[in-house]
Design a protein around this motif. Structure first.
Motif, PDB file in Angstrom:
ATOM      1  N   THR A  41       0.837  -1.208   0.000  1.00  0.00           N
ATOM      2  CA  THR A  41       0.000   0.000   0.000  1.00  0.00           C
ATOM      3  C   THR A  41       0.868   1.253   0.000  1.00  0.00           C
ATOM      4  O   THR A  41       0.584   2.220  -0.702  1.00  0.00           O
ATOM      5  N   SER A  45       1.285   4.115  -3.053  1.00  0.00           N
ATOM      6  CA  SER A  45       0.927   5.500  -2.738  1.00  0.00           C
ATOM      7  C   SER A  45       2.009   6.490  -3.158  1.00  0.00           C
ATOM      8  O   SER A  45       1.792   7.701  -3.102  1.00  0.00           O
ATOM      9  N   GLU A  58      -8.626   0.266  -1.128  1.00  0.00           N
ATOM     10  CA  GLU A  58      -8.310  -0.399   0.143  1.00  0.00           C
ATOM     11  C   GLU A  58      -9.426  -0.169   1.162  1.00  0.00           C
ATOM     12  O   GLU A  58      -9.853  -1.089   1.859  1.00  0.00           O
ATOM     13  N   LYS A 255      -5.642   4.305   4.521  1.00  0.00           N
ATOM     14  CA  LYS A 255      -5.808   3.145   3.647  1.00  0.00           C
ATOM     15  C   LYS A 255      -4.809   2.040   3.979  1.00  0.00           C
ATOM     16  O   LYS A 255      -5.059   0.880   3.675  1.00  0.00           O
ATOM     17  N   VAL A 256      -3.710   2.392   4.603  1.00  0.00           N
ATOM     18  CA  VAL A 256      -2.767   1.354   5.044  1.00  0.00           C
ATOM     19  C   VAL A 256      -3.433   0.492   6.128  1.00  0.00           C
ATOM     20  O   VAL A 256      -3.353  -0.744   6.100  1.00  0.00           O
ATOM     21  N   ALA A 259      -5.996  -1.773   4.482  1.00  0.00           N
ATOM     22  CA  ALA A 259      -5.397  -2.925   3.798  1.00  0.00           C
ATOM     23  C   ALA A 259      -5.066  -4.022   4.817  1.00  0.00           C
ATOM     24  O   ALA A 259      -5.280  -5.216   4.562  1.00  0.00           O
TER      25      ALA A 259
END
Ligand SMILES: *Cc1c(COP(=O)(O)O)cnc(C)c1O
Length: 400
Positions: A41, A45, A58, A255-256, A259
């Motif tokens: 991720t 990015s 994600e 979003k990390v 995920a």
């Protein structure tokens, strides 16, 4: 129950630090899969046209998977359960003097979120076998000002949702209709109730992915589930500066984290299964120890065993229970927590904000309960040490 000589043998062996916390952290259960999800991720990015947006695959995937897991129409990811409880209270549009019924045996967060939105906390008692809000007691505490019932799915077990929903229907608010039933499931992700996963029943349900909970998104994070199409829009607006029509701020997860959440959610059934295996094995190792009441699992529930909640006899309430916890920690390195005393006792601010409310039944119960360290990665060997220690401790206290 483990025999005396076998206990000596077990306790003479090597010990572990895994069970030294009453409420151990989950971090150690990450695998290469979570680590790879993070790295992937971040790498993706680094393209300036991608970056760390939030309307991204994600996050949308994780929310869809989470809703599917709970069997609901909608899930929204957020930065923590505390935030989610606040959002649920915001969506109620409480007016001064409005009341929300909250179990006294609880973490502090739900009550704080009621007060944060200008509501009045009305404490209720819990059932002494399940530690869940007692529907009969809830009903007795309803007034024309009651807006919501705010059960916590205590320590991994489901609250009696259908009974609470019936109480809510039977006692509508004069203006707003049936009371909202909002679940704090911070400790109960993956638990079941009448063939559903916790998160299906009620107006909305709030989950935590904090490092101690049943799954975790890098230490912080949360989600809210609901079947209500309007409510989810309100939550989306609150999470992202109001969407132009209402008050809002920034409550998003990254979003990390999302995920990692997808990986953890896939592994969640295995975590819950492991907790259940440890708990059921422990039931057997402790069976026949007359003083200790072991955790109860009603037939309509599937316990996620976030905590392994036991009771000492009434005669051991208070000081003797505290001695038990101290011996377990000091002599055997086994952590126990009291989760939780009534919040008007444990949290001075909540005492101050709920003057004159005192629930003798909850007070007494809290002096008897203790939760013995549990973690999905515990082995039979760990369980034997923990149980041998508890049996030894009880036999010693029996003579005092
Ligand atoms: C941990 C917990 C919370 C808070 O969760 P965060 O994600 O840390 O904000 C709320 N309620 C209960 C019952 C909890 O155990």
């Amino acid at each position: 129950m483990i025999e005396t000589s076998r206990r000596r043998e077990i306790l003479a062996g090597e010990r572990s630090t895994l069970y030294s916390f009453g409420e151990p952290l989950l971090g150690g259960t990450y695998t290469e899969e979570e680590i790879e999800a993070v790295v992937k991720t971040i790498r993706a990015s680094m393209d300036p046209s991608v970056g760390f947006g939030f309307n991204v695959d994600e996050i949308l995937n994780f929310e869809r998977e989470f809703a599917e897991f709970c069997g609901v129409r909608h899930a929204i990811s957020i930065n923590g359960a505390g935030t989610g409880l606040d959002m649920a209270m915001m969506a109620l549009n409480l007016e001064p003097g409005d009341e929300v019924i909250v179990p006294a045996i609880n973490f502090k967060a739900a009550a704080l979120s009621v007060i944060g939105q200008g509501g009045k906390v009305v404490w209720c008692d819990v059932d002494e076998r399940t530690f869940q809000a007692d529907p009969e007691d809830v009903e007795r505490r309803i007034t024309p000002r009651t807006r919501a019932i705010f059960p916590v799915h205590m320590n991994g077990l489901s609250a009696p949702m259908d009974d609470l929903l019936e109480v809510a229907e039977r006692n509508p608010h004069p203006k707003h209709g049936p009371l909202a039933v909002i679940g704090d499931a911070a400790r109960a992700l993956g638990g079941g109730y009448k063939g559903t996963h916790i998160g299906k029943k009620g107006w909305c349900t709030v989950f935590s992915f904090h490092t101690q909970k049943n799954m975790t998104t890098l230490g912080e994070g949360g989600a809210i589930t609901t079947d209500d199409d309007e409510l989810i829009e309100r939550f989306r607006a609150i999470r992202q500066f109001g969407g132009g029509h209402t008050w809002g701020t920034n409550y998003k997860m990254t979003k990390v984290q999302a995920a990692v959440g997808s990986v953890q959610l896939r592994r969640l059934p295995e975590f819950v299964e492991s907790r259940r295996r440890v708990a059921h094995e422990r039931h057997k190792l402790l069976a026949g120890l007359p003083e200790i009441t072991l955790p109860h699992e009603p037939p309509e529930c599937r316990h996620s065993f976030y905590l392994y909640t036991c009771l000492v006899p009434d005669a051991w309430a208070g000081a003797k229970r505290d001695r038990l916890i101290a011996i377990m920690r000091e002599e055997y390195g086994v952590g126990c927590v009291v989760a939780n005393p009534p919040q008007y006792i444990q949290t001075p601010y909540l005492r101050k904000m709920t003057p004159g409310q005192d629930l003798p039944h909850s007070n007494r119960l809290a002096e008897r309960l203790f939760c013995v360290s549990i973690h999905p990665s515990m082995t039979t060997r760990h369980n034997e040490i923990i149980c041998a220690a508890l049996i030894e401790t009880v036999e010693r206290l029996r003579k005092e």
